[in-house]
Each structure stands twice: as structure tokens, then as C-alpha cells.
Design a protein around this motif. Structure first.
Motif, short mmCIF file in Angstrom:
data_model
loop_
_atom_site.label_atom_id
_atom_site.label_comp_id
_atom_site.label_asym_id
_atom_site.label_seq_id
_atom_site.Cartn_x
_atom_site.Cartn_y
_atom_site.Cartn_z
N ILE A 182 0.85 -1.21 0.00
CA ILE A 182 0.00 0.00 0.00
C ILE A 182 0.88 1.25 0.00
CG2 ILE A 182 -1.78 1.31 1.25
CD1 ILE A 182 -2.75 -1.38 2.44
N GLN A 183 1.94 1.22 0.76
CA GLN A 183 2.86 2.37 0.79
C GLN A 183 3.50 2.58 -0.58
OE1 GLN A 183 5.02 0.70 4.23
NE2 GLN A 183 4.60 2.60 5.34
N GLU A 184 3.91 1.48 -1.21
CA GLU A 184 4.50 1.56 -2.55
C GLU A 184 3.50 2.20 -3.53
OE1 GLU A 184 7.38 1.05 -3.60
OE2 GLU A 184 8.41 -0.40 -2.28
N SER A 185 2.24 1.76 -3.42
CA SER A 185 1.23 2.29 -4.34
C SER A 185 1.00 3.78 -4.11
CB SER A 185 -0.10 1.54 -4.15
OG SER A 185 0.02 0.24 -4.64
N PHE A 186 1.01 4.20 -2.85
CA PHE A 186 0.81 5.62 -2.55
C PHE A 186 1.91 6.45 -3.22
CE2 PHE A 186 -2.38 6.97 0.77
CZ PHE A 186 -3.14 5.81 0.72
#
Lengths: 295, 156
Positions: free
Chosen positions: B89-93
Motif C-alpha cells: 500500500i505504501q508503494e502504491s501511494f
């Protein structure tokens, strides 16, 4: 808040005992979304908090003999995810769905909404329309108070200081083959995390002919100092053709006689009235639609 | 009245001495130096202090620290691997430009995590509902919704 004692009773009796010992110095706290906001604003004067989060008898939803027992410490998320509530009590499901945010619904409880007793409380209209009963317990025993007698003033309930809301009982509207459904609408400036400018709850029962009304419940929030039932209108609708409940004229009459609208920082009385005229008929129409009745 | 409580914090058992009036938010920041937990409105309205407790997103500014006892608390600091590898999720953000000033980011990521852990394939509406309690003044939300949707696809 500092130097606060925090009690975590696991039974109702323990909670009552702590409250009895500490009196007004102790406040009950369930989800905390009202209590802690008040505390932060220094509007809460207490030395101890009695948590209602770890008392199994206060939480959960169960169905017995056509009565839905709703634990007051049940979170709004648990109500929202409950299949029986969605199926049997769409009026309450509608309300919970538009309350707060996911985080708020994960903490806030239905009992907290009742005991805070704000005129804007979104579960209150639905609970009024469903003829819910409050079970209040104290060291002296238990009494049952119809929801209709609970809201005695702004943010004031009929519960005595030593009484704890121990249960909410909701007779299923469709019990015994009755044809009934309901709907709830809330007007807000934004979709989430907003208090109602007004809210409207309507539950209708129709006769087997599916053409006339057998019983009606209408309630409005932020339309008076407390949540109100529009009783005169409810009575007049009995026996009327179903379409009557969806008429703007009926709403206008109800607002004039049974609401006490006022201007506030958030909304003018004029606008509240205009929107009630729209939302009362709309809620009635949706209730009928949910029974498969087109108007 | 201070008392010792024990709870699970980002996968580890911890103890803390807390007062009955302490909020989880201040305990996490002041005793555990978890500054990803932000205080903004202090009234549950903005979502900057969101943490996950037993799988559900809550605002730690309205959560009594005493209630954490025996529960499992996850903050943004608990998402990345110990070697620094970011959570999907952090990567996607990052990839979708969902981080601008960054103040709301921990709360939005945690609301997204609570959603995806329960519902791995959410609709756009379900994503918007899940983050409705997280205010963002920069992105206009579009990139955040896109990032969460992207993370869901990546995980499944």
C-alpha cells in the motif's frame, strides 16, 4: 484529563457497583466518541471513567421471539454488518450507514447515541419509529422505558443518574406476517463525518390489501429540541391510501403542527422546513418501495 | 490514576504506564516515539491519528489508552518490513502520487490497510467510504483512491 481512575468492569453488576460508590464523580464511557470530545472541551467533570466495552451482556445482536435484542454497547459497525438488521430493520441500517466515518463507526455505540440524546442522533428517529424499548437497570432493579418516553429534553433522557442502559428491544415490524418497511434520510453538507442538518425516519405498515396504511411512524431529528415523533400525522395516516404518506401537503401540515424548527449556526429554520418537505415524502416513498408498492 | 498495561504494538508485546485520562494517541507518541501517529483535530474528525486496533481502524485521539490493554495495535511504523521494504500500500501511494504534504498519509494508509485486510477487492465506493474519515487537503483524494485500488490489484 489527568488523574482519572479507569474502571473496566466485566459485568453489569460490577459497573453499577462502581457507579454507586463514586456517584456523580464517575461517568460511563462506551465508544468514547461523545464522552471524550466533551472531556477535551472541559465540559465533563468526572474523576473516574467506567468503561462499558468489556461487558459481554451489553454487546451483540440476537433475535428471540420476533424481538431483536440490541446490546447498547454494540458498535455501529457491528450493526451495519448485521444481516438481520439490514433485512428486518432497513430504517436503522440506513441511519448507521451514514453516521460518522469508518473509524467512528468502529468505536461509537448505539447506546451512546441514545444516552447522549442529541436531537441530531441518527439512530434515534429509527428507534422511535420501531417502538424500541430501553431496559434501564440500577442497584434497585430494572425498568422498561419506551423510546418515546426517553427523550425528555435537550441531551437529557429519562434515565436516573444511577441507571444504566442495559438493553434495547426492538419488536420486528414484520412479525406475524405484517407488511412493513421503513427508510431514513439525513441531510448533511458533506457525505461523511457530519451532523444532520435534519434527519427523517419513516416506518409504514400496510394492510393486506397493500393499498391502505395500517400503522405509521414518523420521526424527525433537529426539528425540535429533542428527536420528535409526528404523532398526529401518524394517526391521521391510519386507514389512508398508501400514497397519502408521500404527499408534500401531509409533510407541510406535520411540520407546522409537530416540529419546532429553529435557526442555528449550521442551518436556518427556513431551509430545514424546505428540506423536511422533501425528505418526509421521500422516506415514505422508499419505505413503500421496499415493500414492493409503487406510488 | 496511573496503571501498567500490556498490549501488542506493531507485533511486539509492550507495557506502558498510563493514566485513566490518557489517550492512546499521546501514549504512542510520547512513550513509544511513534510520530507517524499525528494529532490534528483531536476530536475524531480528521483521521490523522488513525491506528488499527484488532483489525479495525480507529482514531487514537478518541481512544482511551487503558482500552488498548490486551489488544493489538498497529501504527504506520508497523507496516514496512524490518529491512525497510515498504508495504504494497505504501508503494502504491508513492507510485500514484497519493502523498503530497504527507500529514494525512499514515492515517490514509492505515484506513486502506484495514479495508484491504477485510475486503481484498473493494469497489471504488467502498474505498471512498473507508477513507471518508481521513481528511486530505492536498490530493483531492483521487490519487489516494487510485493508490488503494492499485494496491488491491497488486495484492490479489
Amino acid at each position: 484529563m489527568k488523574n482519572i481512575e479507569y474502571f473496566k468492569p466485566t459485568t453489569i453488576d460490577q459497573a453499577l457497583r462502581v457507579k454507586q460508590e463514586m456517584g456523580r464523580e464517575a461517568c460511563y464511557i462506551a465508544g468514547g466518541t461523545d464522552v471524550l470530545v466533551l472531556a477535551r472541551e472541559k465540559k465533563l467533570d468526572c474523576r473516574a471513567l467506567i468503561s462499558l466495552r468489556r461487558i459481554p451482556e451489553l454487546a451483540g445482536i440476537s433475535l428471540q421471539d420476533d424481538v431483536l435484542h440490541l446490546g447498547p454497547a454494540t458498535t455501529l459497525t457491528d450493526i451495519l454488518e448485521n444481516g438481520e438488521v439490514a433485512r428486518e430493520l432497513p430504517i436503522l441500517h440506513d441511519a448507521v450507514q451514514v453516521m460518522g466515518s469508518t473509524q467512528m463507526r468502529n468505536m461509537a455505540t448505539v447506546g451512546g447515541n441514545v444516552m447522549t440524546a442529541a436531537s441530531s442522533g441518527d439512530t434515534l428517529g429509527p428507534l422511535l419509529c420501531l417502538d424500541a424499548v430501553c431496559r434501564l437497570v440500577s442497584p434497585g432493579g430494572e425498568r422498561r422505558v419506551p423510546m418515546d418516553e426517553m427523550f425528555v429534553g435537550p441531551r437529557t433522557t429519562a434515565a436516573e443518574p444511577d441507571e444504566l442502559l442495559a438493553g434495547l428491544e426492538i419488536p420486528l415490524p414484520a412479525a406475524g406476517g405484517a407488511i412493513s418497511s421503513g427508510a431514513f434520510f439525513k441531510l448533511t453538507r458533506r457525505a461523511a463525518m457530519d451532523l444532520a442538518l435534519i434527519n427523517v425516519a419513516v416506518q409504514l405498515w400496510v394492510n393486506p390489501d397493500r393499498a391502505t396504511i395500517a400503522k405509521a411512524r414518523l420521526a424527525a431529528g433537529v426539528a425540535a429540541p429533542t428527536p420528535v415523533r409526528l404523532k398526529q400525522t401518524e394517526e391521521e395516516l391510519v386507514g389512508a391510501p398508501v400514497a397519502e404518506a408521500t404527499k408534500e401537503q401531509v409533510a407541510i401540515r406535520a411540520i407546522g403542527r409537530e416540529c419546532r424548527l429553529r435557526d442555528s449556526d449550521r442551518c436556518s429554520a427556513w431551509y430545514r422546513e424546505e428540506m423536511l418537505r422533501v425528505l418526509i415524502p421521500r422516506a415514505a416513498a422508499l419505505a413503500l418501495e421496499r415493500m414492493g408498492i409503487a406510488v | 490514576m496511573k496503571r501498567m498495561i500490556e498490549f501488542e504494538l506493531n507485533g511486539q508485546q509492550v507495557t506502558a504506564e498510563v493514566d485513566g485520562g490518557d489517550l492512546l494517541l499521546s501514549v504512542l507518541r510520547d512513550q513509544f516515539d511513534l510520530y507517524g501517529v499525528k494529532e490534528s483535530c483531536g476530536a475524531g474528525e480528521c483521521g490523522a491519528c488513525t491506528v488499527i486496533i484488532d483489525g479495525r481502524a480507529v482514531t487514537s485521539c478518541l481512544y482511551p489508552a487503558m482500552e488498548a490493554e490486551g489488544r493489538s495495535v498497529t501504527t504506520i511504523e508497523g507496516l514496512a518490513q524490518p529491512d525497510g521494504t515498504l508495504h504494497p500500500i505504501q508503494e502504491s501511494f508513492i507510485e500514484k502520487g497519493a502523498v503530497q504534504c504527507g500529514f494525512c498519509t499514515p492515517g490514509n494508509v492505515l484506513s486502506a490497510k484495514a479495508l484491504l485486510d477485510k475486503n481484498p477487492d473493494p469497489s471504488e465506493q467502498e474505498i471512498r467510504t473507508a477513507i471518508a474519515g481521513n481528511l486530505c487537503r492536498c490530493t483531492g483524494y483521487h490519487q489516494i483512491v487510485e493508490a488503494i485500488s492499485h494496491a488491491a490489484g497488486r495484492k490479489s
